[in-house]
Design an enzyme around this catalytic site. Structure first.
Site, PDB file in Angstrom:
ATOM      1  N   CYS A   7      -5.986   1.683   5.950  1.00 19.06           N
ATOM      2  CA  CYS A   7      -6.609   0.421   6.368  1.00 19.06           C
ATOM      3  C   CYS A   7      -6.002  -0.024   7.698  1.00 19.06           C
ATOM      4  O   CYS A   7      -5.099   0.616   8.239  1.00 19.06           O
ATOM      5  CB  CYS A   7      -6.396  -0.636   5.296  1.00 19.06           C
ATOM      6  SG  CYS A   7      -4.680  -1.176   5.147  1.00 19.06           S
ATOM      7  N   GLU A  22       0.965   3.799   1.914  1.00 18.77           N
ATOM      8  CA  GLU A  22       1.507   4.177   3.230  1.00 18.77           C
ATOM      9  C   GLU A  22       2.700   3.315   3.604  1.00 18.77           C
ATOM     10  O   GLU A  22       3.719   3.812   4.075  1.00 18.77           O
ATOM     11  CB  GLU A  22       0.428   4.012   4.310  1.00 18.77           C
ATOM     12  CG  GLU A  22      -0.823   4.835   4.089  1.00 18.77           C
ATOM     13  CD  GLU A  22      -1.921   4.042   3.382  1.00 18.77           C
ATOM     14  OE1 GLU A  22      -1.617   3.423   2.341  1.00 18.77           O
ATOM     15  OE2 GLU A  22      -3.061   4.052   3.861  1.00 18.77           O
ATOM     16  N   CYS A  52      -2.113  -0.688   7.468  1.00 21.55           N
ATOM     17  CA  CYS A  52      -1.297   0.522   7.407  1.00 21.55           C
ATOM     18  C   CYS A  52      -1.374   1.289   8.724  1.00 21.55           C
ATOM     19  O   CYS A  52      -0.367   1.845   9.187  1.00 21.55           O
ATOM     20  CB  CYS A  52      -1.733   1.403   6.254  1.00 21.55           C
ATOM     21  SG  CYS A  52      -1.392   0.648   4.642  1.00 21.55           S
ATOM     22  N   HIS A 106       0.845  -1.196   0.000  1.00 22.99           N
ATOM     23  CA  HIS A 106       0.000   0.000   0.000  1.00 22.99           C
ATOM     24  C   HIS A 106       0.880   1.246   0.000  1.00 22.99           C
ATOM     25  O   HIS A 106       2.047   1.200   0.405  1.00 22.99           O
ATOM     26  CB  HIS A 106      -0.920   0.003   1.230  1.00 22.99           C
ATOM     27  CG  HIS A 106      -2.012  -1.019   1.160  1.00 22.99           C
ATOM     28  ND1 HIS A 106      -3.076  -1.048   2.041  1.00 22.99           N
ATOM     29  CD2 HIS A 106      -2.203  -2.045   0.291  1.00 22.99           C
ATOM     30  CE1 HIS A 106      -3.870  -2.059   1.729  1.00 22.99           C
ATOM     31  NE2 HIS A 106      -3.371  -2.668   0.680  1.00 22.99           N
TER      32      HIS A 106
HETATM   33 ZN   LIG Z   1      -3.391   0.112   3.717  1.00 25.07          ZN
END
Ligand SMILES: [Zn+2]
Length: 375
Positions: free
Chosen positions: A96, A68, A99, A66
């Site tokens: 999410c 992040e 993260c 992801h």
């Molecule tokens: Zn994430």
């Protein structure tokens, strides 16, 4: 790790949150260009850009890639420390759970996100890991910075993906043409919602168009069959009549259906087979329907009737000559390349369909023939 007092650092340019979010947005756009879900992030400390990241799960075959995580990894590497004390992360979409967990582990000072994520957001939307005092003593959260722009990039991405998927689902065969829809725009009384079928076994991938109106009142149902040189427009005044579901296919090669470039597929027996498979799809029940046809369509109607007599309660020829048709017969054929069906089965029609008055009377006749009362 040693920490210097802020005053001893060269004074950085003051940037507000929107500035950093705009950089995260630029990362999100790069992700979209690469076919990834467009989320971008930047890591900032003391007003300086430390690292940036964008979504790369597809390219890296990595469910954890992801934006992040990528930004945190790059930032920790740049700083030489897995603890990101004093750092702020700007990300275009609410993080999410994975993260958010990584941010807590890194002791991030602050996370700022753009659009909320009602499906997987773990900073307040679905759950709020940052508000859990047993987990978090470090990271402050702020949402909604450039939220519209951040959500817009995602919406545009998914919209484009959906339309690409649709186009993929209905590809045009190399050996066929598809009449541009503008050719039909000017036609009067034919603004019916288009329906398409493309995956029937006998169809060989050529898309067939049909009109299906009045399905809410399925008591009486008729299929309206045009003949060679005509198309479904012939029946325009029958469509939508009260008390009658009207199914009006354009034979492949005619109307709004695909136009194979060669003449060879166009045998009436092939059209019959496609129509029977299509009827089975759109009206699977066993209740017989009426088979309405134009004069030119009587040959094909007889083939259908012979092949599946149990499907039809009656066959009726629609009245003709009530209304001039003119340009509508030419509309499906912009040039000779489209006209293989005409060359194979007969020239363009000169017939005229029923007038609105004729259609009204005829609908009652159809319902009568099927045993429905018109009281
Ligand atoms: Zn994430």
């Amino acid at each position: 790790m040693t920490t210097e007092p802020l005053s001893s650092l060269p004074s950085p340019v003051a940037h507000d949150d929107a500035h950093w979010m705009a950089l995260a947005l630029a990362e999100a756009r790069l992700a979209a260009e690469a076919g990834e879900v467009p989320v971008g992030a930047v890591l900032v400390r003391d007003g300086r850009l430390i690292a940036s990241g964008r979504n790369t799960p597809v390219a890296q075959h990595d469910p954890s890639a992801h934006a992040e995580i990528n930004a945190l990894r790059a930032g920790a590497a740049a700083l030489g420390n897995y603890r990101l004390d004093g750092c702020e992360l700007f990300v275009t979409l609410e993080p999410c759970a994975m993260c958010s967990g990584a941010m807590l582990h890194s002791r991030l000072a602050r996370v700022v996100y753009g659009a909320a994520d009602p499906k997987t957001g773990a900073a307040g939307s679905v759950l709020d890991l940052f508000a859990e005092p047993r987990l978090n003593h470090h990271t402050r959260v702020q949402g909604g910075v450039l939220a519209q722009e951040c959500a817009g990039v995602l919406q545009a991405f998914f919209q484009q993906r959906r339309s690409a998927a649709r186009a993929q689902a209905e590809p045009l065969r190399d050996d066929a043409l598809r009449t541009p829809s503008e050719r039909f725009d000017a036609l009067l009384a034919y603004g019916f919602a288009p329906h398409y079928v493309q995956d029937l076994p006998s169809q060989h991938g050529w898309r067939m168009h049909y009109v299906d109106e009045g399905a809410g009142d399925d008591a009486a149902c008729c299929i309206c069959l045009h003949g060679p040189g005509e198309w479904g427009y012939f029946f325009r005044h029958l469509v939508g009549a009260p008390g009658l579901r009207t199914l009006v296919p354009d034979l492949i090669g005619f109307g709004k259906s695909d136009k194979p470039k060669r003449e060879t597929p166009h045998r009436l027996e092939w059209h019959r087979d496609v129509l029977l498979e299509w009827l089975h799809r759109v009206r699977p029940g066993s209740t017989p329907m009426a088979l309405v046809h134009s004069n030119a369509g009587s040959g094909l109607a007889a083939l259908l009737m012979a092949a599946a007599p149990e499907r039809f309660a009656a066959a009726l020829a629609a009245p003709e000559g009530g209304e001039r048709i003119g340009d509508a017969w030419r509309a499906p054929f912009p040039d000779r390349g489209y006209e293989a069906a005409l060359r194979a089965l007969g020239p363009i029609a000169t017939s005229s369909g029923p007038s609105p008055e004729q259609a009204r009377t005829f609908v009652l006749q159809v319902r009568n023939a099927m045993g429905y009362s018109n009281a």
